[in-house]
Design a protein around this motif. Structure first.
Motif, PDB file in Angstrom:
ATOM      1  N   GLN A   1       6.827   4.649  11.502  1.00 38.37           N
ATOM      2  CA  GLN A   1       6.211   4.964  12.636  1.00 38.37           C
ATOM      3  C   GLN A   1       4.986   3.843  12.722  1.00 38.37           C
ATOM      4  N   SER A   2       4.807   3.470  11.579  1.00 39.81           N
ATOM      5  CA  SER A   2       3.583   2.242  11.693  1.00 39.81           C
ATOM      6  C   SER A   2       4.214   0.755  11.450  1.00 39.81           C
ATOM      7  N   ALA A   3       5.533   0.673  11.696  1.00 46.67           N
ATOM      8  CA  ALA A   3       6.347  -0.389  11.896  1.00 46.67           C
ATOM      9  C   ALA A   3       6.083  -1.306  10.539  1.00 46.67           C
ATOM     10  N   VAL A   4       6.131  -0.699   9.566  1.00 45.87           N
ATOM     11  CA  VAL A   4       6.012  -1.195   8.148  1.00 45.87           C
ATOM     12  C   VAL A   4       7.441  -1.230   7.457  1.00 45.87           C
ATOM     13  N   GLU A   5       7.953  -2.180   7.088  1.00 43.42           N
ATOM     14  CA  GLU A   5       9.401  -2.301   6.932  1.00 43.42           C
ATOM     15  C   GLU A   5       9.662  -1.951   5.561  1.00 43.42           C
ATOM     16  N   GLN A   6      10.767  -0.707   5.542  1.00 46.19           N
ATOM     17  CA  GLN A   6      11.214   0.149   4.156  1.00 46.19           C
ATOM     18  C   GLN A   6      11.899  -0.868   3.424  1.00 46.19           C
ATOM     19  N   ASN A   7      11.865  -0.835   2.069  1.00 47.95           N
ATOM     20  CA  ASN A   7      12.663  -1.723   1.254  1.00 47.95           C
ATOM     21  C   ASN A   7      13.216  -0.925  -0.054  1.00 47.95           C
ATOM     22  N   THR A   8      13.809  -1.561  -0.867  1.00 46.47           N
ATOM     23  CA  THR A   8      14.406  -1.000  -2.063  1.00 46.47           C
ATOM     24  C   THR A   8      13.233  -0.329  -2.775  1.00 46.47           C
ATOM     25  N   ILE A   9      12.185  -1.093  -3.141  1.00 45.45           N
ATOM     26  CA  ILE A   9      11.015  -0.534  -3.815  1.00 45.45           C
ATOM     27  C   ILE A   9      10.468   0.613  -3.346  1.00 45.45           C
ATOM     28  N   THR A  10      10.261   0.840  -2.277  1.00 45.49           N
ATOM     29  CA  THR A  10       9.837   1.975  -1.506  1.00 45.49           C
ATOM     30  C   THR A  10      10.582   3.134  -1.678  1.00 45.49           C
ATOM     31  N   PHE A  11      11.701   2.888  -1.413  1.00 41.70           N
ATOM     32  CA  PHE A  11      12.737   4.067  -1.717  1.00 41.70           C
ATOM     33  C   PHE A  11      12.927   4.334  -3.024  1.00 41.70           C
TER      34      PHE A  11
ATOM     35  N   ALA B   1       0.873  -1.260  -0.100  1.00 42.56           N
ATOM     36  CA  ALA B   1       0.108  -0.017  -0.038  1.00 42.56           C
ATOM     37  C   ALA B   1       0.893   1.340  -0.003  1.00 42.56           C
ATOM     38  N   PHE B   2       1.814   1.269   0.954  1.00 37.93           N
ATOM     39  CA  PHE B   2       2.822   2.478   0.935  1.00 37.93           C
ATOM     40  C   PHE B   2       3.498   2.666  -0.295  1.00 37.93           C
ATOM     41  N   SER B   3       4.014   1.788  -0.988  1.00 35.30           N
ATOM     42  CA  SER B   3       4.743   1.745  -2.247  1.00 35.30           C
ATOM     43  C   SER B   3       3.687   2.123  -3.360  1.00 35.30           C
ATOM     44  N   ALA B   4       2.589   1.597  -3.368  1.00 35.75           N
ATOM     45  CA  ALA B   4       1.696   2.270  -4.422  1.00 35.75           C
ATOM     46  C   ALA B   4       1.293   3.724  -4.337  1.00 35.75           C
ATOM     47  N   THR B   5       1.315   4.230  -3.024  1.00 36.56           N
ATOM     48  CA  THR B   5       1.138   5.563  -2.546  1.00 36.56           C
ATOM     49  C   THR B   5       2.115   6.405  -2.761  1.00 36.56           C
ATOM     50  N   ILE B   6       3.349   5.923  -2.605  1.00 36.86           N
ATOM     51  CA  ILE B   6       4.582   6.777  -2.833  1.00 36.86           C
ATOM     52  C   ILE B   6       4.560   6.778  -4.419  1.00 36.86           C
ATOM     53  N   SER B   7       4.266   5.871  -5.334  1.00 39.17           N
ATOM     54  CA  SER B   7       4.397   5.864  -6.673  1.00 39.17           C
ATOM     55  C   SER B   7       3.629   6.927  -7.114  1.00 39.17           C
ATOM     56  N   SER B   8       2.191   7.235  -6.485  1.00 39.83           N
ATOM     57  CA  SER B   8       1.286   8.138  -6.883  1.00 39.83           C
ATOM     58  C   SER B   8       1.931   9.482  -6.679  1.00 39.83           C
ATOM     59  N   CYS B   9       2.461   9.715  -5.890  1.00 36.18           N
ATOM     60  CA  CYS B   9       3.390  11.041  -5.608  1.00 36.18           C
ATOM     61  C   CYS B   9       4.149  11.342  -6.690  1.00 36.18           C
ATOM     62  N   GLU B  10       4.895  10.529  -7.339  1.00 45.88           N
ATOM     63  CA  GLU B  10       5.676  10.523  -8.303  1.00 45.88           C
ATOM     64  C   GLU B  10       4.869  11.126  -9.642  1.00 45.88           C
TER      65      GLU B  10
ATOM     66  N   LEU C   1      19.417  12.798  -0.453  1.00 47.56           N
ATOM     67  CA  LEU C   1      19.443  12.521   1.147  1.00 47.56           C
ATOM     68  C   LEU C   1      18.615  11.044   1.028  1.00 47.56           C
ATOM     69  N   LEU C   2      17.646  10.938   0.336  1.00 53.43           N
ATOM     70  CA  LEU C   2      16.834   9.580   0.221  1.00 53.43           C
ATOM     71  C   LEU C   2      17.957   8.354  -0.206  1.00 53.43           C
ATOM     72  N   LEU C   3      18.855   8.719  -1.127  1.00 60.94           N
ATOM     73  CA  LEU C   3      19.897   7.764  -1.321  1.00 60.94           C
ATOM     74  C   LEU C   3      20.937   7.469  -0.208  1.00 60.94           C
ATOM     75  N   HIS C   4      21.061   8.280   0.498  1.00 67.46           N
ATOM     76  CA  HIS C   4      21.898   8.299   1.708  1.00 67.46           C
ATOM     77  C   HIS C   4      21.446   7.804   2.737  1.00 67.46           C
ATOM     78  N   ALA C   5      19.835   8.155   2.891  1.00 68.29           N
ATOM     79  CA  ALA C   5      18.915   7.152   3.965  1.00 68.29           C
ATOM     80  C   ALA C   5      18.986   5.784   3.781  1.00 68.29           C
ATOM     81  N   MET C   6      19.195   5.307   2.476  1.00 69.82           N
ATOM     82  CA  MET C   6      19.029   4.071   2.062  1.00 69.82           C
ATOM     83  C   MET C   6      20.186   3.164   2.627  1.00 69.82           C
ATOM     84  N   ALA C   7      21.463   3.882   2.512  1.00 66.59           N
ATOM     85  CA  ALA C   7      22.513   3.441   2.886  1.00 66.59           C
ATOM     86  C   ALA C   7      22.524   3.302   4.563  1.00 66.59           C
ATOM     87  N   ARG C   8      22.018   4.191   5.323  1.00 64.46           N
ATOM     88  CA  ARG C   8      21.971   4.050   6.683  1.00 64.46           C
ATOM     89  C   ARG C   8      21.062   3.146   7.211  1.00 64.46           C
TER      90      ARG C   8
END
Length: 423
Positions: free
Chosen positions: A27-37, A1-10, A55-62
């Protein structure tokens, strides 16, 4: 659901919401992954938000999430619009260190970033890397590489790449040819520019206004007003409407060739064709009239500039002041000189020389000496014309002591004295 919503922002251009949604995932304890980033980075990329993408690319590394080719490509892409070539190349290096494979999109974006900053050597280096890796070239890559050569006049390399396009059966476009023709401009190689126009016709590449403008500008830089006007005529015969850029180049060409009547005629034609007059149009037309001693017409053009509120520059003021000087109207020249200062237009040695000559013809030796002091304070070059005119002004005013002092200034500054000076 988050991936689809983020894609709609694009898709909706709402890049600001993408990073916020990533935070909401934590905050919702949903795991972030490569697709969402990737979706979030792409949203920033589509809106040209380079910093946010990085900044998002650096966040991926962190977050210890693996960055893939898609993420890096999205981060590099904003750089091709803003000309951030150093950051684009840094990301390419990070990709190599991270063992993330660079693809055609990665190289295309980096090449465009270098091209927009005029870094032709870096562009060529990236192009060479693509060749070494036997990557499939496309029209965008080759066109961007050719465009990088425009500022440095590397027409030989541009022609070689056009041949590469033909050999690889890539579709030649007018962008590539316009860029190649522009490389001929700095060197004034109008013959090469016309050959490229012929090549376009043979390859059935559609001509456009930009292509013709590049060719017209090349002939203008070569000082060939005849060829310039021939191209202008050919352009109209093919049904293309010349624009301000076309007319400015043609007027400048006539100015350089001493053809003031043709320059003025083209200036008037601009109005008929609804091409907008700008500072360059007036500068070229004014200079053409002034150089050919058509002072009244030069001053009429300067007056018109003020009436239609076109900004005057150093060239237009120089031409107008020189016109006043040749008519012996030192007071009008002085008013124009003061107007330039009020409008914060930089004056140069040419301006001051015309002003001093006007004072000399008007018998105003005091004003001529005042101009000499202003030039010295402003660190402008005092040349033979400057000091000779001031010496003549002092001589005509029987101020022989001041004239001798100016002779001394010439000797101190190592300025060559000519026959006019001694007379």
């Amino acid at each position: 659901a988050f991936s689809a919503t983020i894609s709609s922002c694009e898709k909706g251009g709402e890049w600001q919401n993408a990073p916020q949604l990533l935070s909401s995932m934590v905050q919702s304890a949903v795991e972030q992954n490569t697709i969402t980033f990737n979706a979030a980075v792409s949203a920033c990329e589509k809106c040209g938000k380079w910093t946010s993408a990085l900044l998002l690319l650096h966040a991926m590394a962190r977050c210890k999430i693996v960055s893939d080719t898609i993420a890096f490509n999205a981060a590099i892409s904003p750089g091709d619009e803003g000309g951030e070539w150093k950051k684009a190349l840094q990301l390419m290096s990070v990709m190599a260190r991270s063992k993330v494979e660079s693809d055609v999109i990665s190289f295309s974006s980096a090449i465009r970033a270098c091209e927009k900053s005029g870094e032709w050597e870096k562009t060529l280096e990236l192009f060479g890397m693509m060749e070494q890796r036997k990557m499939e070239l496309n029209t965008i890559v080759v066109s961007s590489t050719i465009s990088a050569f425009q500022q440095d006049g590397k027409w030989e390399l541009a022609v070689q790449l056009l041949k590469v396009m033909e050999e690889r059966t890539l579709e030649s476009n007018n962008i590539a040819f316009s860029a190649a023709i522009s490389t001929c401009e700095d060197g004034g190689w109008w013959e090469k520019a016309l050959q490229l126009l012929g090549m376009m016709a043979r390859r059935k590449v559609e001509l456009d206004v930009v292509t013709f403008n590049a060719a017209v500008s090349t002939c203008e830089k070569a000082g060939d007003w005849v060829k310039t006007l021939q191209l202008l005529s050919a352009m109209e015969q093919r049904g293309f409407q010349p624009d301000t850029v076309t007319f400015n180049a043609a007027i400048s060409s006539c100015e350089n060739g001493g053809e003031w009547e043709k320059a003025l005629n083209l200036f008037n034609v601009m109005e008929q064709r609804r091409a907008v007059w700008n500072t360059i149009s007036f500068s070229a037309a004014l200079s053409a009239c002034e150089k050919c001693y058509e002072w009244e017409k030069a001053l009429m053009l300067f007056k018109l500039m003020g009436q239609i509120r076109v900004e005057a520059n150093t060239i237009t003021f120089n031409a107008a002041i020189s016109a006043c000087e040749k008519r012996g109207e030192w007071e009008k020249a002085l008013r124009l000189y003061k107007m330039a200062a009020q409008n914060q237009v930089c004056t140069d040695t040419i301006t001051c020389n015309a002003m001093i000559s006007a004072c000399e013809k008007g018998g105003r030796w005091e004003q001529a000496l005042h101009m000499i002091r202003e030039m010295a304070q402003g660190e402008l070059e005092l040349d033979t014309i400057t000091l000779s005119a001031a010496i003549t002004a002092c001589g005509d005013g029987s101020e022989w002591v001041k004239a001798l002092w100016l002779f001394g200034v010439m000797a101190q500054r190592g300025v060559e004295s000519g026959t006019i000076t001694f007379n």
